[in-house]
Design a protein around this motif. Structure first.
Motif, PDB file in Angstrom:
ATOM      1  N   GLU A 220       0.756  -1.111   0.241  1.00 28.76           N
ATOM      2  CA  GLU A 220       0.016   0.085   0.062  1.00 28.76           C
ATOM      3  C   GLU A 220       0.923   1.250   0.080  1.00 28.76           C
ATOM      4  OE1 GLU A 220      -2.318  -3.251   1.875  1.00 28.76           O
ATOM      5  OE2 GLU A 220      -0.180  -2.517   2.173  1.00 28.76           O
ATOM      6  N   VAL A 221       2.028   1.235   0.784  1.00 31.91           N
ATOM      7  CA  VAL A 221       2.933   2.432   0.645  1.00 31.91           C
ATOM      8  C   VAL A 221       3.555   2.770  -0.541  1.00 31.91           C
ATOM      9  CG1 VAL A 221       4.883   3.482   1.916  1.00 31.91           C
ATOM     10  CG2 VAL A 221       3.161   2.148   3.174  1.00 31.91           C
ATOM     11  N   SER A 222       3.695   1.782  -1.210  1.00 27.59           N
ATOM     12  CA  SER A 222       4.335   1.908  -2.776  1.00 27.59           C
ATOM     13  C   SER A 222       3.189   2.615  -3.491  1.00 27.59           C
ATOM     14  CB  SER A 222       4.692   0.692  -3.233  1.00 27.59           C
ATOM     15  OG  SER A 222       5.723   0.042  -2.810  1.00 27.59           O
ATOM     16  N   LEU A 223       1.985   2.332  -3.446  1.00 29.20           N
ATOM     17  CA  LEU A 223       1.155   2.698  -4.114  1.00 29.20           C
ATOM     18  C   LEU A 223       0.829   4.490  -3.993  1.00 29.20           C
ATOM     19  CD1 LEU A 223      -1.665   0.248  -4.268  1.00 29.20           C
ATOM     20  CD2 LEU A 223       0.042   0.575  -5.648  1.00 29.20           C
TER      21      LEU A 223
ATOM     22  N   LYS B  40      10.997  -2.663  -4.939  1.00 31.44           N
ATOM     23  CA  LYS B  40      10.227  -3.525  -3.859  1.00 31.44           C
ATOM     24  C   LYS B  40      10.642  -5.019  -3.954  1.00 31.44           C
ATOM     25  CE  LYS B  40       6.905  -4.227  -0.703  1.00 31.44           C
ATOM     26  NZ  LYS B  40       6.965  -3.512   0.525  1.00 31.44           N
ATOM     27  N   HIS B  41      11.186  -5.595  -2.873  1.00 25.88           N
ATOM     28  CA  HIS B  41      11.817  -6.759  -2.704  1.00 25.88           C
ATOM     29  C   HIS B  41      10.532  -7.924  -2.938  1.00 25.88           C
ATOM     30  CE1 HIS B  41      14.620  -5.260  -0.247  1.00 25.88           C
ATOM     31  NE2 HIS B  41      15.608  -6.373  -0.438  1.00 25.88           N
ATOM     32  N   LEU B  42      11.245  -9.051  -3.822  1.00 28.70           N
ATOM     33  CA  LEU B  42      10.386 -10.123  -4.455  1.00 28.70           C
ATOM     34  C   LEU B  42      10.716 -11.402  -3.948  1.00 28.70           C
ATOM     35  CD1 LEU B  42       8.179 -11.345  -6.466  1.00 28.70           C
ATOM     36  CD2 LEU B  42      10.084 -11.012  -8.118  1.00 28.70           C
ATOM     37  N   THR B  43       9.915 -12.258  -3.438  1.00 28.02           N
ATOM     38  CA  THR B  43      10.121 -13.537  -2.957  1.00 28.02           C
ATOM     39  C   THR B  43       9.231 -14.658  -3.605  1.00 28.02           C
ATOM     40  OG1 THR B  43      10.637 -15.015  -1.044  1.00 28.02           O
ATOM     41  CG2 THR B  43       8.926 -13.603  -0.885  1.00 28.02           C
ATOM     42  N   LEU B  44       9.599 -15.864  -3.528  1.00 29.04           N
ATOM     43  CA  LEU B  44       8.618 -16.920  -3.988  1.00 29.04           C
ATOM     44  C   LEU B  44       7.798 -17.241  -2.601  1.00 29.04           C
ATOM     45  CD1 LEU B  44      10.397 -19.283  -6.323  1.00 29.04           C
ATOM     46  CD2 LEU B  44       9.083 -17.333  -6.796  1.00 29.04           C
TER      47      LEU B  44
ATOM     48  N   ASP C 140       1.681 -12.981  -6.288  1.00 24.97           N
ATOM     49  CA  ASP C 140       0.532 -12.603  -6.588  1.00 24.97           C
ATOM     50  C   ASP C 140       0.462 -11.088  -5.920  1.00 24.97           C
ATOM     51  OD1 ASP C 140      -0.355 -14.783  -7.665  1.00 24.97           O
ATOM     52  OD2 ASP C 140      -1.537 -15.576  -5.807  1.00 24.97           O
ATOM     53  N   GLU C 141       1.218 -10.872  -4.908  1.00 26.21           N
ATOM     54  CA  GLU C 141       1.201  -9.399  -4.105  1.00 26.21           C
ATOM     55  C   GLU C 141       1.871  -8.482  -4.990  1.00 26.21           C
ATOM     56  OE1 GLU C 141       1.124 -10.673   0.604  1.00 26.21           O
ATOM     57  OE2 GLU C 141       2.973 -10.924  -0.601  1.00 26.21           O
ATOM     58  N   PHE C 142       3.125  -9.048  -5.542  1.00 29.68           N
ATOM     59  CA  PHE C 142       3.835  -8.120  -6.540  1.00 29.68           C
ATOM     60  C   PHE C 142       3.297  -7.782  -7.746  1.00 29.68           C
ATOM     61  CE2 PHE C 142       7.149  -6.618  -9.090  1.00 29.68           C
ATOM     62  CZ  PHE C 142       8.140  -5.917  -8.059  1.00 29.68           C
ATOM     63  N   SER C 143       2.332  -8.952  -8.178  1.00 28.51           N
ATOM     64  CA  SER C 143       1.619  -8.639  -9.603  1.00 28.51           C
ATOM     65  C   SER C 143       0.577  -7.442  -9.251  1.00 28.51           C
ATOM     66  CB  SER C 143       0.967  -9.976 -10.139  1.00 28.51           C
ATOM     67  OG  SER C 143       0.188  -9.553 -11.102  1.00 28.51           O
ATOM     68  N   SER C 144      -0.257  -7.776  -8.184  1.00 31.21           N
ATOM     69  CA  SER C 144      -1.313  -6.710  -7.806  1.00 31.21           C
ATOM     70  C   SER C 144      -0.567  -5.487  -7.488  1.00 31.21           C
ATOM     71  CB  SER C 144      -1.807  -7.516  -6.422  1.00 31.21           C
ATOM     72  OG  SER C 144      -2.464  -8.367  -6.544  1.00 31.21           O
ATOM     73  N   MET C 145       0.520  -5.184  -6.893  1.00 31.14           N
ATOM     74  CA  MET C 145       1.207  -3.870  -6.831  1.00 31.14           C
ATOM     75  C   MET C 145       1.339  -3.248  -8.115  1.00 31.14           C
ATOM     76  SD  MET C 145       4.984  -2.960  -5.329  1.00 31.14           S
ATOM     77  CE  MET C 145       5.814  -3.570  -6.811  1.00 31.14           C
ATOM     78  N   VAL C 146       2.051  -4.140  -9.138  1.00 26.88           N
ATOM     79  CA  VAL C 146       2.313  -3.398 -10.500  1.00 26.88           C
ATOM     80  C   VAL C 146       1.041  -3.057 -10.947  1.00 26.88           C
ATOM     81  CG1 VAL C 146       3.199  -4.004 -12.591  1.00 26.88           C
ATOM     82  CG2 VAL C 146       4.306  -4.777 -10.765  1.00 26.88           C
ATOM     83  N   LYS C 147      -0.250  -3.884 -11.070  1.00 25.31           N
ATOM     84  CA  LYS C 147      -1.315  -3.382 -11.665  1.00 25.31           C
ATOM     85  C   LYS C 147      -1.861  -2.150 -10.937  1.00 25.31           C
ATOM     86  CE  LYS C 147      -2.894  -8.074 -12.930  1.00 25.31           C
ATOM     87  NZ  LYS C 147      -3.524  -9.317 -12.367  1.00 25.31           N
TER      88      LYS C 147
END
Length: 343
Positions: free
Chosen positions: A212-215, A227-231, A247-254
Protein backbone atom coordinates in the motif's frame (compact mmCIF):
# COMPACT_ATOMS: atom_id res chain seq x y z
CA UNK A 1 21.60 19.91 -13.83
CA UNK A 2 20.36 16.34 -13.80
CA UNK A 3 18.06 14.97 -16.49
CA UNK A 4 14.37 14.64 -15.64
CA UNK A 5 13.94 11.76 -18.09
CA UNK A 6 16.39 8.89 -18.47
CA UNK A 7 16.15 6.07 -21.03
CA UNK A 8 16.88 2.58 -19.74
CA UNK A 9 16.54 -0.04 -22.44
CA UNK A 10 13.01 0.28 -23.79
CA UNK A 11 11.79 2.15 -20.72
CA UNK A 12 12.04 5.71 -19.45
CA UNK A 13 12.59 6.72 -15.86
CA UNK A 14 10.77 9.98 -15.25
CA UNK A 15 8.24 9.25 -17.99
CA UNK A 16 4.47 8.79 -17.71
CA UNK A 17 4.84 5.26 -16.30
CA UNK A 18 6.51 4.41 -13.01
CA UNK A 19 9.74 2.42 -13.40
CA UNK A 20 9.18 -0.68 -11.24
CA UNK A 21 12.12 -2.69 -9.92
CA UNK A 22 11.74 -6.19 -8.53
CA UNK A 23 14.44 -6.38 -5.87
CA UNK A 24 15.66 -9.98 -5.92
CA UNK A 25 18.74 -9.06 -3.93
CA UNK A 26 19.86 -12.13 -2.05
CA UNK A 27 16.52 -13.94 -2.27
CA UNK A 28 18.03 -16.31 -4.83
CA UNK A 29 19.43 -18.26 -1.83
CA UNK A 30 22.47 -19.00 -3.99
CA UNK A 31 20.41 -21.19 -6.31
CA UNK A 32 20.56 -20.18 -9.94
CA UNK A 33 17.25 -21.87 -10.74
CA UNK A 34 15.56 -19.88 -7.97
CA UNK A 35 17.02 -16.69 -9.43
CA UNK A 36 15.52 -17.65 -12.82
CA UNK A 37 12.12 -18.32 -11.21
CA UNK A 38 12.15 -14.90 -9.57
CA UNK A 39 13.07 -13.25 -12.87
CA UNK A 40 10.11 -15.06 -14.49
CA UNK A 41 7.76 -13.78 -11.78
CA UNK A 42 9.07 -10.23 -12.16
CA UNK A 43 8.62 -10.32 -15.93
CA UNK A 44 5.13 -11.83 -15.76
CA UNK A 45 4.06 -9.23 -13.19
CA UNK A 46 5.00 -6.38 -15.53
CA UNK A 47 8.06 -5.10 -13.64
CA UNK A 48 10.55 -3.10 -15.71
CA UNK A 49 13.71 -4.44 -14.10
CA UNK A 50 15.20 -6.95 -11.69
CA UNK A 51 17.95 -5.99 -9.32
CA UNK A 52 20.58 -8.10 -7.56
CA UNK A 53 23.25 -7.23 -5.00
CA UNK A 54 26.89 -7.71 -5.97
CA UNK A 55 28.21 -8.98 -2.67
CA UNK A 56 31.57 -10.62 -2.01
CA UNK A 57 32.22 -11.04 1.74
CA UNK A 58 35.99 -10.54 1.72
CA UNK A 59 35.52 -7.29 -0.25
CA UNK A 60 33.10 -5.89 2.33
CA UNK A 61 34.49 -6.79 5.74
CA UNK A 62 37.67 -7.65 7.52
CA UNK A 63 36.49 -11.23 8.09
CA UNK A 64 38.69 -11.59 11.17
CA UNK A 65 36.42 -9.07 12.93
CA UNK A 66 33.28 -11.11 12.37
CA UNK A 67 31.58 -13.76 14.45
CA UNK A 68 30.98 -17.09 12.77
CA UNK A 69 27.23 -16.44 12.39
CA UNK A 70 27.96 -13.15 10.58
CA UNK A 71 30.34 -14.94 8.23
CA UNK A 72 27.73 -17.59 7.61
CA UNK A 73 25.12 -14.94 6.72
CA UNK A 74 27.49 -13.18 4.31
CA UNK A 75 28.31 -16.45 2.60
CA UNK A 76 24.58 -17.09 2.12
CA UNK A 77 23.97 -13.76 0.39
CA UNK A 78 27.07 -13.71 -1.82
CA UNK A 79 26.32 -13.14 -5.51
CA UNK A 80 28.58 -15.54 -7.37
CA UNK A 81 30.56 -13.81 -10.09
CA UNK A 82 30.14 -16.79 -12.44
CA UNK A 83 26.37 -16.14 -12.35
CA UNK A 84 26.50 -12.60 -13.71
CA UNK A 85 26.51 -13.40 -17.42
CA UNK A 86 24.04 -16.29 -17.09
CA UNK A 87 21.53 -14.07 -15.33
CA UNK A 88 22.12 -11.18 -17.75
CA UNK A 89 21.51 -13.51 -20.71
CA UNK A 90 18.36 -14.92 -19.10
CA UNK A 91 16.99 -11.41 -18.51
CA UNK A 92 17.79 -10.39 -22.09
CA UNK A 93 15.90 -13.43 -23.39
CA UNK A 94 12.89 -12.48 -21.29
CA UNK A 95 12.98 -8.79 -22.20
CA UNK A 96 13.49 -7.43 -18.70
CA UNK A 97 16.27 -5.07 -17.60
CA UNK A 98 18.90 -6.63 -15.34
CA UNK A 99 21.21 -4.70 -13.05
CA UNK A 100 22.97 -5.03 -9.73
CA UNK A 101 24.19 -2.87 -6.88
CA UNK A 102 27.99 -3.18 -6.72
CA UNK A 103 29.38 -3.17 -3.20
CA UNK A 104 33.03 -3.56 -4.25
CA UNK A 105 34.98 -1.82 -6.99
CA UNK A 106 35.72 -4.83 -9.18
CA UNK A 107 32.00 -5.57 -9.50
CA UNK A 108 31.57 -2.35 -11.48
CA UNK A 109 33.96 -3.61 -14.14
CA UNK A 110 32.16 -6.96 -14.35
CA UNK A 111 28.82 -5.21 -14.81
CA UNK A 112 30.23 -2.89 -17.45
CA UNK A 113 31.56 -5.85 -19.43
CA UNK A 114 28.02 -7.21 -19.43
CA UNK A 115 26.79 -3.97 -20.99
CA UNK A 116 24.24 -3.33 -18.24
CA UNK A 117 22.01 -0.30 -18.85
CA UNK A 118 21.68 0.80 -15.24
CA UNK A 119 23.69 1.04 -12.01
CA UNK A 120 22.57 1.12 -8.38
CA UNK A 121 24.27 2.67 -5.37
CA UNK A 122 22.74 1.06 -2.30
CA UNK A 123 22.44 3.31 0.71
CA UNK A 124 25.40 1.76 2.63
CA UNK A 125 27.62 2.70 -0.32
CA UNK A 126 26.00 6.14 -0.67
CA UNK A 127 26.85 6.72 2.97
CA UNK A 128 30.23 5.06 3.25
CA UNK A 129 32.09 4.40 -0.02
CA UNK A 130 33.08 7.55 -1.97
CA UNK A 131 35.45 5.70 -4.31
CA UNK A 132 32.63 3.43 -5.43
CA UNK A 133 30.30 6.43 -5.97
CA UNK A 134 32.94 8.08 -8.10
CA UNK A 135 33.65 4.95 -10.15
CA UNK A 136 29.95 4.31 -10.78
CA UNK A 137 29.50 7.93 -11.83
CA UNK A 138 32.34 7.63 -14.33
CA UNK A 139 30.56 4.78 -16.13
CA UNK A 140 28.14 7.49 -17.32
CA UNK A 141 25.32 4.98 -16.92
CA UNK A 142 21.95 5.98 -15.46
CA UNK A 143 22.36 5.46 -11.73
CA UNK A 144 19.91 4.96 -8.90
CA UNK A 145 21.21 6.17 -5.54
CA UNK A 146 19.47 5.13 -2.33
CA UNK A 147 19.64 7.52 0.62
CA UNK A 148 18.57 5.30 3.52
CA UNK A 149 21.49 5.66 5.92
CA UNK A 150 22.18 9.28 5.08
CA UNK A 151 21.40 12.60 6.73
CA UNK A 152 21.00 15.73 4.59
CA UNK A 153 24.70 16.57 4.39
CA UNK A 154 25.62 12.99 3.57
CA UNK A 155 23.16 12.93 0.69
CA UNK A 156 24.61 16.26 -0.50
CA UNK A 157 28.20 15.05 -0.42
CA UNK A 158 27.31 11.87 -2.35
CA UNK A 159 25.33 13.81 -4.98
CA UNK A 160 28.11 16.42 -5.29
CA UNK A 161 30.72 13.70 -5.79
CA UNK A 162 28.56 11.98 -8.40
CA UNK A 163 27.94 15.30 -10.18
CA UNK A 164 31.70 15.94 -10.43
CA UNK A 165 32.05 12.86 -12.63
CA UNK A 166 29.95 14.63 -15.28
CA UNK A 167 27.18 12.03 -15.12
CA UNK A 168 23.79 13.80 -15.33
CA UNK A 169 21.64 10.65 -15.14
CA UNK A 170 20.92 10.30 -11.44
CA UNK A 171 17.82 9.03 -9.66
CA UNK A 172 17.48 9.47 -5.90
CA UNK A 173 15.51 6.91 -3.91
CA UNK A 174 14.03 7.76 -0.55
CA UNK A 175 14.17 4.74 1.72
CA UNK A 176 14.25 3.78 5.37
CA UNK A 177 16.90 1.17 6.12
CA UNK A 178 14.81 -0.69 8.66
CA UNK A 179 13.45 -4.10 7.76
CA UNK A 180 10.50 -4.09 7.77
CA UNK A 181 9.81 -0.36 7.97
CA UNK A 182 6.92 0.79 10.16
CA UNK A 183 4.49 3.00 8.23
CA UNK A 184 4.84 5.80 10.79
CA UNK A 185 8.54 6.07 9.91
CA UNK A 186 8.15 6.22 6.11
CA UNK A 187 7.69 10.01 5.62
CA UNK A 188 6.70 10.01 1.96
CA UNK A 189 6.63 13.81 1.87
CA UNK A 190 10.42 13.65 1.83
CA UNK A 191 10.13 12.70 -1.86
CA UNK A 192 9.25 16.31 -2.68
CA UNK A 193 12.11 17.56 -0.50
CA UNK A 194 14.59 15.39 -2.43
CA UNK A 195 13.26 16.66 -5.75
CA UNK A 196 13.49 20.30 -4.67
CA UNK A 197 16.97 19.91 -3.17
CA UNK A 198 18.63 18.11 -6.06
CA UNK A 199 16.43 18.38 -9.16
CA UNK A 200 16.65 14.67 -9.91
CA UNK A 201 14.12 12.00 -10.74
CA UNK A 202 12.97 10.62 -7.39
CA UNK A 203 11.63 7.27 -6.25
CA UNK A 204 10.99 5.09 -3.24
CA UNK A 205 12.64 1.88 -2.07
CA UNK A 206 9.88 0.28 -0.04
CA UNK A 207 10.73 -1.94 2.93
CA UNK A 208 7.27 -1.89 4.52
CA UNK A 209 5.09 -4.98 4.75
CA UNK A 210 2.52 -5.12 1.96
CA UNK A 211 2.45 -2.75 -0.98
CA UNK A 212 0.00 0.00 0.00
CA UNK A 213 2.83 2.42 0.79
CA UNK A 214 4.32 1.88 -2.69
CA UNK A 215 0.97 2.85 -4.22
CA UNK A 216 0.85 5.95 -2.02
CA UNK A 217 4.41 6.86 -3.02
CA UNK A 218 3.49 6.74 -6.71
CA UNK A 219 0.43 8.91 -6.07
CA UNK A 220 2.72 11.38 -4.25
CA UNK A 221 5.18 11.64 -7.13
CA UNK A 222 7.59 8.70 -6.93
CA UNK A 223 8.76 7.91 -10.45
CA UNK A 224 10.66 4.74 -9.49
CA UNK A 225 9.54 2.00 -7.10
CA UNK A 226 11.84 -0.71 -5.78
CA UNK A 227 10.28 -3.60 -3.85
CA UNK A 228 11.66 -6.96 -2.66
CA UNK A 229 10.30 -10.09 -4.32
CA UNK A 230 10.22 -13.66 -3.00
CA UNK A 231 8.52 -16.90 -3.96
CA UNK A 232 7.61 -17.54 -0.32
CA UNK A 233 8.03 -15.34 2.77
CA UNK A 234 8.71 -18.44 4.86
CA UNK A 235 11.88 -19.26 2.95
CA UNK A 236 15.19 -19.01 4.77
CA UNK A 237 17.19 -15.86 4.23
CA UNK A 238 17.44 -12.28 5.55
CA UNK A 239 15.14 -10.58 3.02
CA UNK A 240 12.32 -13.05 2.39
CA UNK A 241 10.11 -12.28 5.38
CA UNK A 242 9.26 -8.69 4.38
CA UNK A 243 9.22 -9.24 0.59
CA UNK A 244 6.15 -9.58 -1.62
CA UNK A 245 5.06 -12.98 -2.90
CA UNK A 246 4.24 -13.32 -6.64
CA UNK A 247 0.49 -12.59 -6.46
CA UNK A 248 1.11 -9.57 -4.24
CA UNK A 249 3.84 -8.20 -6.49
CA UNK A 250 1.59 -8.57 -9.51
CA UNK A 251 -1.24 -6.77 -7.67
CA UNK A 252 1.16 -3.96 -6.77
CA UNK A 253 2.21 -3.51 -10.40
CA UNK A 254 -1.42 -3.45 -11.55
CA UNK A 255 -2.25 -0.88 -8.88
CA UNK A 256 0.69 1.32 -9.88
CA UNK A 257 -0.31 1.20 -13.53
CA UNK A 258 -3.82 2.36 -12.63
CA UNK A 259 -2.35 5.25 -10.65
CA UNK A 260 -0.02 6.08 -13.58
CA UNK A 261 -3.07 6.50 -15.80
CA UNK A 262 -4.96 8.50 -13.19
CA UNK A 263 -2.15 10.97 -12.44
CA UNK A 264 -2.41 12.76 -15.77
CA UNK A 265 -0.58 16.07 -16.03
CA UNK A 266 -0.68 19.46 -14.35
CA UNK A 267 -3.17 21.07 -16.73
CA UNK A 268 -6.97 20.88 -16.45
CA UNK A 269 -8.13 18.18 -18.81
CA UNK A 270 -10.64 18.96 -21.54
CA UNK A 271 -14.20 18.24 -20.48
CA UNK A 272 -15.44 14.85 -21.55
CA UNK A 273 -18.39 14.49 -23.94
CA UNK A 274 -20.77 13.46 -21.17
CA UNK A 275 -19.72 16.49 -19.10
CA UNK A 276 -20.36 18.83 -22.01
CA UNK A 277 -23.70 17.18 -22.68
CA UNK A 278 -25.08 17.58 -19.18
CA UNK A 279 -23.46 20.70 -17.81
CA UNK A 280 -25.99 23.12 -19.38
CA UNK A 281 -28.74 21.26 -17.58
CA UNK A 282 -26.89 21.71 -14.30
CA UNK A 283 -26.63 25.51 -14.45
CA UNK A 284 -29.09 27.39 -12.26
CA UNK A 285 -31.19 29.89 -14.21
CA UNK A 286 -33.03 32.94 -12.83
CA UNK A 287 -36.80 32.71 -12.30
CA UNK A 288 -39.42 35.06 -10.86
CA UNK A 289 -39.96 34.34 -7.17
CA UNK A 290 -43.42 35.91 -7.42
CA UNK A 291 -45.24 37.65 -10.23
CA UNK A 292 -43.32 40.70 -11.51
CA UNK A 293 -45.54 43.44 -12.95
CA UNK A 294 -44.66 45.32 -16.13
CA UNK A 295 -42.56 48.39 -15.24
CA UNK A 296 -41.25 46.97 -11.93
CA UNK A 297 -37.53 47.15 -11.23
CA UNK A 298 -35.69 43.88 -10.92
CA UNK A 299 -34.40 43.49 -7.37
CA UNK A 300 -32.70 40.54 -5.73
CA UNK A 301 -35.70 39.75 -3.49
CA UNK A 302 -37.82 39.14 -6.61
CA UNK A 303 -35.55 36.37 -7.91
CA UNK A 304 -35.13 32.64 -7.40
CA UNK A 305 -33.25 29.88 -9.25
CA UNK A 306 -34.02 26.59 -11.00
CA UNK A 307 -32.46 24.27 -13.56
CA UNK A 308 -34.11 23.64 -16.92
CA UNK A 309 -33.57 21.14 -19.71
CA UNK A 310 -34.66 23.79 -22.20
CA UNK A 311 -32.11 26.02 -23.88
CA UNK A 312 -33.56 29.18 -22.33
CA UNK A 313 -33.06 31.52 -19.43
CA UNK A 314 -30.47 33.79 -17.85
CA UNK A 315 -27.61 32.20 -15.93
CA UNK A 316 -27.48 32.78 -12.18
CA UNK A 317 -23.94 34.06 -12.84
CA UNK A 318 -25.50 37.02 -14.74
CA UNK A 319 -27.69 38.20 -11.86
CA UNK A 320 -25.70 41.39 -11.28
CA UNK A 321 -26.22 42.35 -14.94
CA UNK A 322 -30.02 42.46 -14.65
CA UNK A 323 -30.46 44.06 -11.21
CA UNK A 324 -32.07 47.52 -11.63
CA UNK A 325 -33.50 46.77 -15.07
CA UNK A 326 -37.28 47.11 -15.65
CA UNK A 327 -39.77 44.46 -16.68
CA UNK A 328 -41.08 45.23 -20.19
CA UNK A 329 -43.94 42.79 -19.67
CA UNK A 330 -45.61 40.86 -16.89
CA UNK A 331 -43.49 37.92 -15.71
CA UNK A 332 -45.39 35.12 -14.01
CA UNK A 333 -44.28 33.40 -10.81
CA UNK A 334 -41.65 30.66 -11.48
CA UNK A 335 -41.25 31.85 -15.09
CA UNK A 336 -37.67 31.88 -16.41
CA UNK A 337 -36.46 35.43 -17.06
CA UNK A 338 -35.33 36.27 -20.57
CA UNK A 339 -33.37 39.29 -21.72
CA UNK A 340 -36.29 40.17 -24.05
CA UNK A 341 -38.45 40.71 -20.95
CA UNK A 342 -36.12 43.42 -19.60
CA UNK A 343 -34.99 46.92 -20.51
Amino acid sequence: MFKNKVKVGNNIMGGPETFIIAEIGSNHNQKLELAYELIDVAFESGANAVKFQSIKPDKLYNLEDLESNDKELLNKIEFKEEWYQKIKDYCDENGITYFSAPTYLEAIEILQKQDVKLMKLASPQTFGFPKLIEKVGKTNLPTIMSTGYCKYKEIERAVDLFKKTGNDKLVLLHCISDYPTDEKDVNLRFLNTLRKMFGTIVGFSDHTLGYEVSLAAVAMGAEVIEKHLTLDRDMEGPDHYFALEPDEFSSMVKGIRKIDKAKGNKSKANLRDFEMKFRNELEMKIIAKDKIEKGEKITRDKLDYLRTKQDIGISAWKEEDILGLQARTNINKSEFLLYTYLS
